[in-house]
Design a protein around this motif. Structure first.
Motif, PDB file in Angstrom:
ATOM      1  N   ALA A  85       0.808  -0.936  -0.017  1.00 42.98           N
ATOM      2  CA  ALA A  85      -0.689   0.210   0.016  1.00 42.98           C
ATOM      3  C   ALA A  85       0.557   1.310  -0.009  1.00 42.98           C
ATOM      4  N   LEU A  86       1.824   1.349   0.796  1.00 49.92           N
ATOM      5  CA  LEU A  86       2.666   1.940   1.143  1.00 49.92           C
ATOM      6  C   LEU A  86       4.071   2.315  -0.235  1.00 49.92           C
ATOM      7  N   ILE A  87       3.922   1.277  -1.336  1.00 48.46           N
ATOM      8  CA  ILE A  87       4.747   1.688  -2.393  1.00 48.46           C
ATOM      9  C   ILE A  87       3.540   2.538  -3.483  1.00 48.46           C
ATOM     10  N   ALA A  88       2.065   2.397  -3.844  1.00 44.98           N
ATOM     11  CA  ALA A  88       0.665   2.512  -4.722  1.00 44.98           C
ATOM     12  C   ALA A  88       0.548   3.828  -4.403  1.00 44.98           C
ATOM     13  N   LEU A  89       0.864   4.419  -2.998  1.00 43.81           N
ATOM     14  CA  LEU A  89       0.466   5.443  -2.718  1.00 43.81           C
ATOM     15  C   LEU A  89       1.802   6.954  -2.508  1.00 43.81           C
ATOM     16  N   THR A  90       3.049   6.102  -2.212  1.00 44.98           N
ATOM     17  CA  THR A  90       3.920   6.704  -1.870  1.00 44.98           C
ATOM     18  C   THR A  90       4.160   7.466  -4.642  1.00 44.98           C
ATOM     19  N   PHE A  91       4.075   6.298  -5.444  1.00 42.33           N
ATOM     20  CA  PHE A  91       4.271   6.559  -6.734  1.00 42.33           C
ATOM     21  C   PHE A  91       2.665   7.007  -7.297  1.00 42.33           C
ATOM     22  N   LEU A  92       1.700   6.891  -6.445  1.00 46.78           N
ATOM     23  CA  LEU A  92       0.276   8.537  -6.991  1.00 46.78           C
ATOM     24  C   LEU A  92       0.792   9.184  -6.177  1.00 46.78           C
ATOM     25  N   ALA A  93       1.294   9.850  -5.511  1.00 37.65           N
ATOM     26  CA  ALA A  93       2.514  10.861  -4.542  1.00 37.65           C
ATOM     27  C   ALA A  93       2.556  11.454  -5.213  1.00 37.65           C
ATOM     28  N   VAL A  94       4.037  11.061  -6.543  1.00 38.87           N
ATOM     29  CA  VAL A  94       5.514  11.780  -6.645  1.00 38.87           C
ATOM     30  C   VAL A  94       4.446  12.170  -7.969  1.00 38.87           C
ATOM     31  N   PRO A  95       4.024  12.148  -8.022  1.00 41.67           N
ATOM     32  CA  PRO A  95       3.602  13.519 -10.163  1.00 41.67           C
ATOM     33  C   PRO A  95       3.335  14.792  -8.801  1.00 41.67           C
ATOM     34  N   SER A  96       2.550  14.946  -8.540  1.00 43.03           N
ATOM     35  CA  SER A  96       2.252  16.434  -7.990  1.00 43.03           C
ATOM     36  C   SER A  96       3.582  17.137  -7.004  1.00 43.03           C
ATOM     37  N   ILE A  97       4.522  16.173  -6.607  1.00 44.66           N
ATOM     38  CA  ILE A  97       5.726  16.855  -6.266  1.00 44.66           C
ATOM     39  C   ILE A  97       6.875  17.046  -6.532  1.00 44.66           C
ATOM     40  N   LEU A  98       6.763  16.110  -8.270  1.00 40.60           N
ATOM     41  CA  LEU A  98       8.053  16.136  -8.595  1.00 40.60           C
ATOM     42  C   LEU A  98       7.899  17.492 -10.084  1.00 40.60           C
ATOM     43  N   ILE A  99       6.302  17.001 -10.540  1.00 40.42           N
ATOM     44  CA  ILE A  99       5.328  18.876 -11.117  1.00 40.42           C
ATOM     45  C   ILE A  99       5.125  20.024 -10.397  1.00 40.42           C
ATOM     46  N   ASN A 100       5.241  20.174  -9.560  1.00 39.39           N
ATOM     47  CA  ASN A 100       5.338  21.731  -8.808  1.00 39.39           C
ATOM     48  C   ASN A 100       6.464  22.310  -8.405  1.00 39.39           C
ATOM     49  N   THR A 101       7.257  21.097  -7.546  1.00 32.65           N
ATOM     50  CA  THR A 101       8.871  21.575  -7.517  1.00 32.65           C
ATOM     51  C   THR A 101       9.491  21.720  -8.393  1.00 32.65           C
ATOM     52  N   THR A 102       9.370  21.279  -9.683  1.00 30.46           N
ATOM     53  CA  THR A 102       9.596  22.344 -11.141  1.00 30.46           C
ATOM     54  C   THR A 102       8.916  23.740 -11.316  1.00 30.46           C
ATOM     55  N   LEU A 103       8.227  23.749 -11.831  1.00 29.87           N
ATOM     56  CA  LEU A 103       7.478  24.530 -11.895  1.00 29.87           C
ATOM     57  C   LEU A 103       7.889  26.144 -11.055  1.00 29.87           C
ATOM     58  N   GLY A 104       7.964  25.178  -9.302  1.00 29.48           N
ATOM     59  CA  GLY A 104       8.513  26.484  -8.472  1.00 29.48           C
ATOM     60  C   GLY A 104       9.583  27.146  -8.911  1.00 29.48           C
ATOM     61  N   PHE A 105      10.681  26.279  -9.382  1.00 32.07           N
ATOM     62  CA  PHE A 105      12.336  26.749  -9.483  1.00 32.07           C
ATOM     63  C   PHE A 105      11.714  27.192 -10.732  1.00 32.07           C
ATOM     64  N   GLN A 106      11.355  27.010 -11.909  1.00 30.14           N
ATOM     65  CA  GLN A 106      11.203  27.853 -13.087  1.00 30.14           C
ATOM     66  C   GLN A 106      10.313  28.662 -12.767  1.00 30.14           C
ATOM     67  N   GLU A 107      10.099  29.481 -11.778  1.00 26.93           N
ATOM     68  CA  GLU A 107       9.009  30.602 -11.841  1.00 26.93           C
ATOM     69  C   GLU A 107       9.602  31.417 -10.852  1.00 26.93           C
ATOM     70  N   VAL A 108      11.018  31.261 -10.668  1.00 31.54           N
ATOM     71  CA  VAL A 108      11.710  31.978  -9.485  1.00 31.54           C
ATOM     72  C   VAL A 108      12.526  33.058 -10.571  1.00 31.54           C
ATOM     73  N   PRO A 109      12.026  34.433 -10.683  1.00 31.16           N
ATOM     74  CA  PRO A 109      12.861  35.608 -11.920  1.00 31.16           C
ATOM     75  C   PRO A 109      13.694  35.626 -11.852  1.00 31.16           C
ATOM     76  N   VAL A 110      14.104  35.214 -12.947  1.00 28.46           N
ATOM     77  CA  VAL A 110      16.121  35.169 -13.086  1.00 28.46           C
ATOM     78  C   VAL A 110      16.255  36.850 -12.819  1.00 28.46           C
ATOM     79  N   VAL A 111      15.869  38.379 -13.177  1.00 26.69           N
ATOM     80  CA  VAL A 111      16.133  39.229 -12.871  1.00 26.69           C
ATOM     81  C   VAL A 111      17.109  38.785 -10.532  1.00 26.69           C
ATOM     82  N   MET A 112      15.626  38.201 -10.175  1.00 24.05           N
ATOM     83  CA  MET A 112      16.561  38.193  -9.164  1.00 24.05           C
ATOM     84  C   MET A 112      18.115  37.811  -8.636  1.00 24.05           C
TER      85      MET A 112
END
Length: 211
Positions: A85-112
């Protein structure tokens, strides 16, 4: 119906608490392991663009695979209980974390980042003092979405003997006990709503501190 629900809690409060704690334990364990996988992969996707498409596509594929199907596929490999159950739930949760983490770093303004580098910050200081704080709202949003998905899908873990609030729901279905269905379903709903409210509060605080 209200009387039946009250009677259940009067006679089975310890049983309900056990289901609740089991559900929370497996949910937070899954979120922990998903974070260990999703956060580094999300940052790697941001840093190495060639891998970004591969990770993003893999994450989307994981999203379309039903968690119940993953549970049953794991039974011949790792048996029944909490571990599959832990394996299945872990893999279910990875996409949301991965995608939003990538988006978060991409949204950091280059000028800053350019200004910070111009002021003498080295890459390590830039990462901890600029990139992480500005990406944090997106990362937290990914954790929020992942936790809500886990809390809802953890009910299916009952099918393979992992316990939790799903026991109430499926017992209610089997015995035509609407009170058990309501108790189990309402508890999962309240847990999800509380998680959303808590994360939204934290995200607002983080954004306010870095405006």
């Amino acid at each position: 119906m209200l009387q039946e629900i009250m009677t259940y809690f009067q006679n089975n409060s310890s049983q309900y608490l056990n289901y609740l704690l089991t559900h929370l334990a497996i949910s937070f364990k899954a979120l922990f392991w998903a974070s260990l996988i999703g956060l580094p992969l999300g940052y790697i996707s941001y840093r190495i663009r060639l891998l970004a498409e591969f990770f993003q596509m893999s994450a989307q594929l994981l999203r379309i695979i039903p968690s119940l199907a993953v549970l049953f596929l794991l039974i011949p490999l790792v048996g029944v209980g909490e571990f599959p159950a832990l394996i299945a739930l872990t893999f279910l949760a990875v996409p949301s974390i991965l995608i939003n983490t990538t988006l978060g770093f991409q949204e950091v303004p280059v000028v800053m980042k350019e200004v910070a580098s111009g002021l003498g910050m080295n890459p390590t200081q830039l990462f901890y003092k600029i990139e992480i704080p500005l990406a944090m709202p997106y990362i937290l949003n990914g954790l929020k979405l992942a936790l809500v998905e886990i809390l809802a899908s953890a009910t299916l873990a009952t099918y393979i003997g992992a316990g939790g609030l799903g026991t109430l729901i499926f017992t209610g279905l089997g015995l035509y006990r609407v009170d058990l269905l309501l108790i189990g379903g309402a508890t999962v709903t309240l847990l999800s709503l509380f998680s959303i409210a808590l994360f939204d509060f934290i995200i607002r605080k983080v954004r306010k501190n870095h405006v």
